[in-house]
Design a protein around this motif. Structure first.
Motif, short mmCIF file in Angstrom:
data_model
loop_
_atom_site.label_atom_id
_atom_site.label_comp_id
_atom_site.label_asym_id
_atom_site.label_seq_id
_atom_site.Cartn_x
_atom_site.Cartn_y
_atom_site.Cartn_z
N UNK A 152 0.84 -1.20 0.00
CA UNK A 152 0.00 0.00 0.00
C UNK A 152 0.87 1.25 0.00
N UNK A 153 0.25 2.40 -0.26
CA UNK A 153 0.98 3.66 -0.26
C UNK A 153 1.62 3.92 1.10
N UNK A 154 0.91 3.59 2.18
CA UNK A 154 1.46 3.82 3.51
C UNK A 154 2.66 2.91 3.78
N UNK A 155 2.61 1.67 3.30
CA UNK A 155 3.74 0.77 3.47
C UNK A 155 4.94 1.24 2.66
N UNK A 156 4.69 1.72 1.45
CA UNK A 156 5.77 2.26 0.62
C UNK A 156 6.39 3.47 1.30
N UNK A 157 5.54 4.34 1.84
CA UNK A 157 6.05 5.53 2.54
C UNK A 157 6.94 5.12 3.70
N UNK A 158 6.53 4.11 4.43
CA UNK A 158 7.32 3.64 5.57
C UNK A 158 8.70 3.14 5.12
N UNK A 159 8.72 2.35 4.05
CA UNK A 159 9.98 1.80 3.57
C UNK A 159 10.89 2.92 3.05
N UNK A 160 10.32 3.87 2.32
CA UNK A 160 11.12 4.99 1.81
C UNK A 160 11.81 5.73 2.95
N UNK A 161 11.08 5.95 4.05
CA UNK A 161 11.63 6.67 5.17
C UNK A 161 12.61 5.80 5.97
N UNK A 162 12.22 4.56 6.22
CA UNK A 162 13.03 3.68 7.07
C UNK A 162 14.39 3.39 6.44
N UNK A 163 14.42 3.19 5.11
CA UNK A 163 15.67 2.85 4.43
C UNK A 163 16.33 4.07 3.79
N UNK A 181 3.29 9.53 -4.80
CA UNK A 181 2.38 9.97 -3.75
C UNK A 181 2.93 9.65 -2.37
N UNK A 182 3.49 8.45 -2.23
CA UNK A 182 4.09 8.06 -0.96
C UNK A 182 5.28 8.94 -0.63
N UNK A 183 6.08 9.27 -1.64
CA UNK A 183 7.24 10.14 -1.43
C UNK A 183 6.82 11.54 -1.02
N UNK A 184 5.73 12.02 -1.62
CA UNK A 184 5.21 13.35 -1.27
C UNK A 184 4.71 13.37 0.18
N UNK A 185 4.04 12.30 0.58
CA UNK A 185 3.56 12.20 1.96
C UNK A 185 4.73 12.13 2.93
N UNK A 186 5.76 11.42 2.53
CA UNK A 186 6.97 11.34 3.37
C UNK A 186 7.61 12.70 3.50
N UNK A 187 7.72 13.44 2.38
CA UNK A 187 8.33 14.77 2.41
C UNK A 187 7.55 15.73 3.30
N UNK A 188 6.22 15.58 3.30
CA UNK A 188 5.39 16.43 4.14
C UNK A 188 5.61 16.12 5.62
N UNK A 189 5.77 14.84 5.92
CA UNK A 189 5.96 14.43 7.32
C UNK A 189 7.40 14.63 7.78
N UNK A 190 8.34 14.58 6.83
CA UNK A 190 9.76 14.72 7.17
C UNK A 190 10.38 15.72 6.18
N UNK A 191 10.25 17.00 6.43
CA UNK A 191 10.72 18.03 5.49
C UNK A 191 12.20 17.94 5.15
N UNK A 192 13.00 17.36 6.03
CA UNK A 192 14.44 17.26 5.78
C UNK A 192 14.83 16.00 5.01
N UNK A 193 13.84 15.17 4.69
CA UNK A 193 14.13 13.92 3.99
C UNK A 193 14.68 14.19 2.59
N UNK A 194 15.56 13.33 2.14
CA UNK A 194 16.14 13.47 0.80
C UNK A 194 15.07 13.22 -0.27
N UNK A 195 15.25 13.84 -1.42
CA UNK A 195 14.32 13.66 -2.53
C UNK A 195 14.40 12.23 -3.06
N UNK A 196 13.25 11.69 -3.45
CA UNK A 196 13.18 10.35 -4.03
C UNK A 196 12.86 10.48 -5.51
N UNK A 197 13.76 9.97 -6.34
CA UNK A 197 13.49 9.97 -7.78
C UNK A 197 12.78 8.68 -8.14
#
Length: 301
Positions: A152-163, A181-197
């Motif tokens: 799911x999008x939430x699981x993808x978001x978690x993996x993007x952030x965790x790894x 979409x998951x990357x955008x949600x991650x960026x909103x929750x973690x503004x300092x997170x690196x960009x995901x291509x």
């Protein structure tokens, strides 16, 4: 023959030719032979045209959406996913050709600016491209992070952030949008997170990556690979997440190489038999499928 069969669809004298999909009563494929020439075949494997690959590449800014002429005949190239060829034919890929494909894609990952130890995710079905990307990621001293296509999008978001994933290659444009979409949600929750291509296989991901590596020398790539140590992380394999957020398990190069070495040592009759075939239905995001992948590479493929 490099495994470009099924990767390309093309038009010959106005006739649409697509590997694995019969249109206007004909189909075919494009390959690259050991001498570096682009070769055009019909669906029965009969060669009907060829040209030096250097001449072709010089005429193309990318391998997709452009036209070339081979011996006076015009061909328009477009990318099409390899799965279009499933069930239609088999393509022999030598270890040497596979190694060259791996080096080409690995050089592209380096050329994209990815640094040793950074994570790259693959979210795609089991295919030649999956294994190609997996080995290229390792060759470039990066860490592969498989993602199930059903996550799911939430699981993808978690993996993007965790790894701290920096690049994701998906099967399709639809999955790419889910990841964005998951990357955008991650960026909103973690503004300092690196960009995901995000790239997708059905939108020229392999070509895009390979093009980025044209200025990366083989010596520079080899330096990356040779700097790896046995206890460096090879991959992070996540659980399916049925009992909460997916949990990542780090697999080192020692573990991956040890699995292959033990296979060669203890089951050589299976791995090196000319009659052995591996038909893999499991997604390569699954740990057991990954084991089988490594064993098959260690043997006769």
């Amino acid at each position: 023959m490099a495994d470009n069969r099924g990767d390309w669809q093309f038009w010959c004298d106005g006739m649409h030719i697509v590997q694995g999909i019969r249109q206007r009563a004909t189909n075919g494929f494009i390959g690259i032979d050991g001498s570096g020439e682009l070769v055009l075949f019909d669906n029965e494997g009969n060669e009907f045209d060829r040209a030096p690959i250097g001449e072709v590449e010089a005429k193309l800014k990318t391998w997709s959406g452009d036209s070339i002429k081979v011996n006076g005949t015009k061909y328009r190239l477009e990318f099409s996913p390899l799965k279009a060829a499933l069930g239609r034919s088999w393509v022999d890929v030598t270890a040497r050709n596979f190694g060259e494909d791996v080096a080409r894609v690995a050089s592209g990952l380096v050329g994209m600016g990815l640094e040793p130890g950074q994570c790259v995710s693959i979210m795609a079905h089991t295919s030649y491209e999956w294994t190609l990307l997996d080995m290229a990621i390792a060759r470039a001293a990066l860490v592969s992070v498989p993602i199930y296509e059903t996550d799911s999008a939430s699981q993808v978001q978690w993996i993007l952030q965790d790894a701290d994933v920096r690049l994701v290659i998906t099967e399709s444009a639809a999955l790419a949008e889910l990841v964005r979409g998951a990357a955008a949600a991650r960026a909103a929750a973690h503004p300092d997170a690196a960009e995901v291509r995000v790239l997708s296989l059905d939108r020229d991901a392999i070509t895009t990556i390979s093009t980025a590596g044209r200025t990366v020398s083989r010596a520079a790539l080899d330096q990356r690979s040779e700097a790896l140590r046995a206890d460096d992380v090879f991959s992070i394999i996540y659980t399916s997440g049925t009992t909460g957020n997916p949990k990542g398990v780090e697999v080192t190069h020692r573990m991956a190489a040890g699995l292959a070495w033990n296979g060669v040592r203890w089951i050589p009759d299976l791995l090196f038999s000319p009659d052995t075939r591996l038909l893999l239905f499991l997604p390569l995001a699954h740990s057991y499928a990954r084991c089988l992948e490594l064993l098959s590479i260690a043997g006769n493929g």
